[in-house]
Scaffold this active site. Structure first.
Site, short mmCIF file in Angstrom:
data_model
loop_
_atom_site.label_atom_id
_atom_site.label_comp_id
_atom_site.label_asym_id
_atom_site.label_seq_id
_atom_site.Cartn_x
_atom_site.Cartn_y
_atom_site.Cartn_z
N CYS A 76 0.77 -1.33 -0.08
CA CYS A 76 -0.14 0.05 -0.09
C CYS A 76 0.93 1.21 0.04
O CYS A 76 1.85 1.37 0.82
CB CYS A 76 -0.78 0.06 1.25
SG CYS A 76 -1.12 1.57 2.01
N GLU A 77 0.47 2.20 -1.07
CA GLU A 77 1.53 3.20 -0.93
C GLU A 77 1.18 4.25 -0.05
O GLU A 77 2.02 5.26 0.19
CB GLU A 77 1.49 3.83 -2.44
CG GLU A 77 0.10 4.65 -2.73
CD GLU A 77 0.05 5.10 -4.24
OE1 GLU A 77 0.95 5.04 -4.98
OE2 GLU A 77 -0.84 5.97 -4.12
N HIS A 78 0.21 4.34 0.73
CA HIS A 78 -0.32 5.17 1.84
C HIS A 78 0.64 4.91 2.86
O HIS A 78 1.00 5.72 3.83
CB HIS A 78 -1.44 5.20 2.23
CG HIS A 78 -2.11 5.89 0.88
ND1 HIS A 78 -3.70 5.39 0.65
CD2 HIS A 78 -1.99 6.82 0.10
CE1 HIS A 78 -4.13 6.29 -0.10
NE2 HIS A 78 -3.36 7.01 -0.64
N HIS A 79 0.84 3.56 3.37
CA HIS A 79 1.53 3.24 4.61
C HIS A 79 2.51 2.29 4.44
O HIS A 79 3.58 1.83 5.48
CB HIS A 79 0.45 2.52 5.43
CG HIS A 79 -0.52 3.23 5.81
ND1 HIS A 79 -1.74 3.17 4.97
CD2 HIS A 79 -0.77 4.51 6.78
CE1 HIS A 79 -2.82 4.06 5.46
NE2 HIS A 79 -2.21 4.76 6.33
N GLN A 119 -5.17 -0.46 -4.38
CA GLN A 119 -5.88 -1.73 -5.03
C GLN A 119 -6.71 -1.21 -6.14
O GLN A 119 -6.79 -1.79 -7.17
CB GLN A 119 -6.61 -2.26 -3.76
CG GLN A 119 -7.58 -3.65 -4.32
CD GLN A 119 -8.19 -4.30 -3.29
OE1 GLN A 119 -7.88 -4.02 -1.94
NE2 GLN A 119 -9.29 -4.93 -3.80
N HIS A 147 -5.86 -5.42 3.71
CA HIS A 147 -4.91 -4.61 3.66
C HIS A 147 -4.34 -4.84 5.01
O HIS A 147 -4.94 -4.40 6.17
CB HIS A 147 -5.43 -3.09 3.39
CG HIS A 147 -5.87 -3.25 1.85
ND1 HIS A 147 -5.36 -2.26 1.35
CD2 HIS A 147 -6.75 -3.65 1.31
CE1 HIS A 147 -5.61 -2.32 -0.02
NE2 HIS A 147 -6.73 -3.33 -0.08
N CYS A 149 -2.63 -2.41 6.67
CA CYS A 149 -2.63 -0.98 7.15
C CYS A 149 -3.80 -1.09 7.79
O CYS A 149 -4.16 0.20 9.02
CB CYS A 149 -2.43 -0.05 6.25
SG CYS A 149 -3.49 -0.19 4.98
ZN ZN Z 1 -2.60 1.79 3.68
#
Ligand code: ZN
Length: 190
Positions: A76-79, A119, A147, A149
């Site tokens: 996941c590119e956010h976390h 995703q 996920h 995260c």
């Molecule tokens: Zn994430």
């Protein structure tokens, strides 16, 4: 290609920043281990998945081809935490009846997964790569994933799936094709 030295120093900084000792026995090799692991996990960053689809064969096949339960692991590119699950890919060959080996479709999924990802975008990138690379009459992609995260932070319980889909061509226009695809991917699922 990832920059091994830069990752090593960044990971060492993170270890220090969380108040840990980067020289501690268990952590001293961690920057190097993470750097070589990232080379693997992010190998799809500079790869074009369409190149996997150039070697096809004219089978004159005009019916739907479905590959279900392709396992994948992405970040996941956010976390920068993993999300993982299965992808289901279906297509109907174009007028030339050109098809590709199923391993090629799995390879497209792998390349697109091994990037910092969302995703939703992963789903569209797989569909668009197959549209561009194979010029089929239609493409359908469904991804089911968990996920970390969300699970690790208690936002969602383990086992809760995020489901995304992308439909192109025939699968957008014809409800019957769409229904056939979904019944095939749901077959033998309880
Ligand atoms: Zn994430």
């Amino acid at each position: 290609m990832v920059d091994n030295i830069q990752i090593r120093s960044a990971v060492a900084s993170i270890i220090q920043a969380i108040g840990e000792d980067p020289e501690r026995e268990g952590l001293v090799g961690t920057p190097e281990r993470v750097a070589s692991m990232y080379a693997e996990l992010f190998m799809g960053v500079d790869k074009d998945p369409r190149e996997e689809l150039t070697v096809g064969f004219e089978a004159g096949h005009r019916e739907m081809v479905v590959l279900k339960d392709i396992p994948f692991y992405s970040m996941c590119e956010h976390h920068l935490l993993p999300f993982y699950g299965v992808a289901h890919v279906g297509y109907v060959p174009g007028d030339d009846g050109r098809v590709v080996g199923v391993s090629k479709l799995a390879r497209v999924v792998e390349i697109v997964a091994r990037r910092p990802q969302l995703q939703e975008r992963m789903t569209t990138q797989i569909a668009d790569a197959i549209v561009d690379g194979l010029d089929p009459a239609g493409v359908a992609v469904v991804i089911q994933a968990e996920h970390l995260c969300m699970i690790m932070r208690g936002i969602e319980k383990p086992g809760s799936n995020v489901i995304t889909s992308a439909l192109r061509g025939l699968f957008q226009r014809k409800p019957a094709s769409r229904a056939e695809f979904f019944s095939l991917i749901n077959a033998s699922r309880s």
